[in-house]
Enzyme design. Sequence first.
Site, PDB file in Angstrom:
ATOM      1  N   ASP A  52      91.637 -65.195 -55.946  1.00 43.91           N
ATOM      2  CA  ASP A  52      91.943 -64.711 -57.287  1.00 43.91           C
ATOM      3  C   ASP A  52      93.357 -64.952 -57.751  1.00 43.91           C
ATOM      4  OD1 ASP A  52      89.862 -61.721 -56.996  1.00 43.91           O
ATOM      5  OD2 ASP A  52      89.398 -63.818 -57.434  1.00 43.91           O
ATOM      6  N   SER A  89      80.573 -63.066 -60.667  1.00 42.64           N
ATOM      7  CA  SER A  89      81.429 -63.590 -59.609  1.00 42.64           C
ATOM      8  C   SER A  89      81.171 -62.971 -58.244  1.00 42.64           C
ATOM      9  CB  SER A  89      82.901 -63.408 -59.982  1.00 42.64           C
ATOM     10  OG  SER A  89      83.170 -62.044 -60.242  1.00 42.64           O
ATOM     11  N   HIS A 143      85.918 -57.553 -56.816  1.00 39.23           N
ATOM     12  CA  HIS A 143      85.914 -58.656 -55.851  1.00 39.23           C
ATOM     13  C   HIS A 143      86.154 -58.139 -54.441  1.00 39.23           C
ATOM     14  CE1 HIS A 143      86.889 -62.094 -58.902  1.00 39.23           C
ATOM     15  NE2 HIS A 143      85.650 -61.684 -58.955  1.00 39.23           N
TER      16      HIS A 143
END
Lengths: 184, 139
Positions: A127, A61, A101
């Site tokens: 998210d 990701s 992230h």
Amino acid sequence: AAAAAMLSLDFLDDVRRMNKRQLYYQVLNFGMIVSSALMIWKGLMVVTGSESPIVVVLSGSMEPAFHRGDLLFLTNRIEDPIRVGEIVVFRIEGREIPIVHRVLKIHEKQNGDIKFLTKGDNNAVDDRGLYKRGQHWLEKKDVVGRARGFVPYIGIVTILMNDYPKFKYAVLFLLGLFVLVHRE
Amino acid sequence: KNVEDFTGPRERSDLGFVTFDITADILNGKNDFPSIFDWNVKQLFLYLSAEYSTKNNALNQVVLWDKIMLRGDNPRLSLKDMKSKYFFFDDGNGLKGNRNITLTLSWNVVPNAGILPLVTGSGHVSVPFPDTYETTKSY
């Protein structure tokens, strides 16, 4: 079959040649190596302020920046404020696996309380869908650390050991064998 | 505008709409300037962020737009009339009449291996939001 039998006999002879003292010495040596490794790890935890100073990237990701198997070095110093653009490693309440992230949005109060939103570079949406039910923001307590540096590929070994337990046992067995039998 | 945002006990929050141009020349090794894309730089993660203060929160930062620039990509950015990639929601109603929204371009240098620095560009622009909500449907 004959060659294999001879090989194992040689090895057993080596072990038999070591008397009890030498065996205890080797075991202590082994213990020292393990203790030193643990101390270095704990030292890293203190210096970086993070409970997990080194993590392995598990998903894609954050591509193309990070790929599965890359190793990340984290710090989690309270003095470092959380700001947008930073790469954070966080845990969602109730889940074990940390996520890596980037911070997309922050709202910080005068007293330092902060709530923030994250998104993976390679994901189309933020998210919020990943957070706990009813949770819309992350807070300082969810943060394991901020990524400060990285090394590619090396973490693949950890992933392999996780996915193929036989591989992990083989590695540990060989390591243990090496340390016990090694003369020096 | 002031719309429902489903993220808290308050039902409505300010939603800002910003249109922007970006012109940037990432150092590309010409004119005797060293290229920012040296042997150890894999990519730049560029992002435009809006920073402002409100009654509710002393500091707010919202990323409006981002882009990944790989080594080898065209280092010149010339974007016009861009709309924000992400919703510019405030945590509350602090955008209306807010005179000082500062837009800054920053970037994260991603190396092949090593440190991950975050750099803020030196130029920045301040924009004010109007005192009233927009009533017509346009975006």
